[in-house]
Design an enzyme around this catalytic site. Structure first.
Site, PDB file in Angstrom:
ATOM      1  CB  CYS A  97     -27.955   4.383 -22.053  1.00  0.00           C
ATOM      2  SG  CYS A  97     -27.344   5.018 -22.783  1.00  0.00           S
TER       3      CYS A  97
ATOM      4  CG  HIS B 137     -27.550   3.703 -18.002  1.00  0.00           C
ATOM      5  ND1 HIS B 137     -27.260   4.390 -18.534  1.00  0.00           N
ATOM      6  CD2 HIS B 137     -27.827   4.044 -16.618  1.00  0.00           C
ATOM      7  CE1 HIS B 137     -27.793   5.783 -18.192  1.00  0.00           C
ATOM      8  NE2 HIS B 137     -28.147   6.157 -17.189  1.00  0.00           N
TER       9      HIS B 137
END
Length: 571
Positions: free
Chosen positions: A93, A149
């Protein structure tokens, strides 16, 4: 049921966009949108840019790749635009998101190892000029909806401090789709849904895919089409936990594999969310001067319902199943539409490409690793990109059978690294599980079938493939072409000389949500950061020189000892 109800279709159309009845999939038809179409003309202003990023969607998990999952919206948008079938992303990610927003490889941001964990004092380097900041300079209004993130330990790390005018979403890597709770270890749990720089407690209970699509549409409804817009929609879907509204599960009730069934429902729900966003683009006058980019962030997690078949590997690996992305561009501004592009494209390329579309400029001084690939996408020209550094991670477990000698004295093959140059792809170290995993439509697999495709060798540290001729990585040519191996090892060494040190700090106990009212959020002050740096300098000098300890230094020491360089099971 976590859905809005009570409005008829006639009411919705008469009121414009206020809310959608998500309990009825396919509520918004293409008819009204088509009625608002106008003949395409040269754009009078820079285009509106809508970037849609999905999380953990596998290469096989879209209809136009022959999937058993229904994605009619994505199929139609891709068919009418340009499918990117030589498009690469990163295997997990944070790396993909950092490269999208900076246009730089991980080795040039210090984020080449793992992800940014919730308790780490780490974030996207503050000296990097981000894509939304560049677009703001070009006069764009910038908005983000979804998963960040990229770190949040300081307020300066937050999306609204990194170029976005507004933000609604989560700061950490994975949250519950309804409650927005996230745990970073036993007992270390907190709420993670934020609007701007505030905790959005009142929005809990709404399914995130629906909530994010509704917010994106509200942004379009309240924005003037005369001002250029950058809308970044980073869906949480289809990352674990596997949660979906019941009405989407029902259509996959005959699917034997339970994880695959839930995953398929989540993908189809996300597909309908994209449909409603594109409908809003047409409804509010943005569509004719818009560029819609769709991208996955990494390969699918095959242990959680995803499929990358027929590619090798999965999320978290440098095999094609981990780094080959789903991607397409849909836009009335494309000069050559309804085609498939084989041009080599990497996620770092979106930065200079979109800045160029916006009328901005980039230069060598920006230190970008990406290329402007719009002529390749829109006109079918050759891609300016000829190679991709997938990554060099010096902290990942070194391969037992790798060595400097095995790399001809050029490169230590124990180090995890991967590079693509022309048709050739080289992997060194431990690239991750190298299995070919068929779509998991059955409840279970015969053991012999599973083991038949388990090809990873623990006695190997170098692999070479001709990706153009062998996209499924079934024929290792390292032994037959040592000349190519040498050349690519030398390229790895060249790249490594430009790398900055890895930043992967130990967890900080101050990050615990209990110290922040039960929610994840910024915890570090400038004084604390300086204190940590001084601590590090003191340790490097002399044990006799000790600075005065703060109240939680013992806890910090404890967490440093627990810190590991391995990616956690959650990844």
């Amino acid at each position: 049921m976590h859905a809005l109800s009570g409005f008829s279709l006639v009411s919705l159309l008469s009121l414009g966009y206020l809310s959608w009845d998500w309990a009825k999939p396919g509520l918004v038809a293409d008819g009204p949108a088509e009625a608002s179409h106008q003949p395409s003309v040269a754009p009078p202003q820079p285009p509106h840019i809508i970037f849609i990023l999905t999380d953990d969607q596998g290469y096989h998990d879209v209809g136009y790749h022959g999937s058993d999952i229904e994605t009619p919206t994505l199929d139609r948008l891709a068919a009418e635009g340009v499918k990117l079938e030589n498009y690469y992303i990163q295997p997990i990610c944070t790396p993909s998101r950092s490269q999208l927003l900076t246009g730089r490889y991980q080795i040039h941001t210090g984020l080449q190892h793992s992800i940014i964990r919730p308790r780490q004092p780490n974030c996207l380097p503050l000296d990097q000029v981000t894509l939304p900041q560049k677009l703001q300079e070009a006069g764009y209004s910038t908005h983000m909806v979804g998963k960040w993130h990229l770190g949040f330990y300081r307020k300066e790390c937050l999306p609204t401090r990194r170029g976005f005018d507004t933000f609604l979403g989560s700061l950490t890597g994975n949250v519950d789709y309804y409650t927005y709770d996230n745990c970073d270890g036993p007992g270390v749990c907190g709420f993670d849904l934020h609007e701007g720089e505030s905790v959005a407690w009142g929005l809990s209970g709404q399914y995130s895919t629906m909530l994010y699509a509704q917010r994106a549409s509200h942004i379009l409804a309240s924005h003037s089409p005369q001002k250029p817009l950058f809308l970044y929609v980073a869906f949480q879907a289809v990352h674990t936990p596997l949660q979906s509204p019941r009405e989407y599960l029902y259509r996959y009730r005959t699917m034997g594999n339970v994880a695959r069934r839930k995953y398929a429902a989540m993908v189809t729900c996300m597909d309908e969310a994209v449909r409603n966003i594109t409908w809003a683009l047409k409804r509010y006058g943005f569509y004719n001067n818009s560029v819609i980019i769709f991208s996955s962030d990494n390969g699918g997690q095959t242990f959680s319902g995803g499929s990358n078949w027929p590619l090798r590997g999965r999320k978290g690996t440098y095999w094609e199943g981990g780094v080959r992305g789903l991607g397409f561009v849909h836009s009335p501004l494309l000069k050559k539409k309804r085609r498939t592009s084989r041009a080599l494209v990497h996620i770092t390329d979106w930065y200079p490409t979109l800045v160029g579309l916006a009328g901005g400029t980039t230069s060598a001084a920006d230190g970008l690793d990406g290329y402007d690939v719009w002529p390749a996408i829109s006109e079918g020209r050759a891609s300016p990109r000829t190679e991709i550094l997938h990554n060099i991670d010096p902290l990942y477990n070194h391969a037992q059978h790798g060595s400097l000698e095995g790399g001809f004295g050029i490169w230590n093959t124990a180090v995890q690294a991967a590079i693509r140059v022309g048709e050739w792809k080289l992997l060194t170290g431990d690239p991750g599980y190298g299995d070919w995993i068929p779509p998991q439509t059955l409840a279970s697999f015969p053991g012999s079938w599973w083991n038949l495709e388990r090809m990873a060798s623990i006695r190997q540290a170098v692999w070479l493939f001709n990706i153009s001729a062998d996209p499924y990585e079934r024929e290792d040519l390292a032994g037959q072409r040592p000349d190519v191996v040498r050349t690519l090892l030398a390229r790895l060494a060249d790249y490594n000389r430009t790398a900055i040190p890895v930043r992967y700090p130990a967890a900080n106990p101050r990050a615990h949500p209990d110290f922040n009212g039960g929610a994840w959020g910024p915890w570090a002050t400038d004084e604390e950061e300086e204190e940590e740096e001084e601590e590090g300098r003191a340790r490097s000098f002399s044990r006799g020189r000790r600075k005065k300890k703060c109240k939680i230094c013992k806890l910090r020491s404890f967490f440093r000892k627990l810190n590991t360089r391995l990616m956690s099971h959650r990844i």
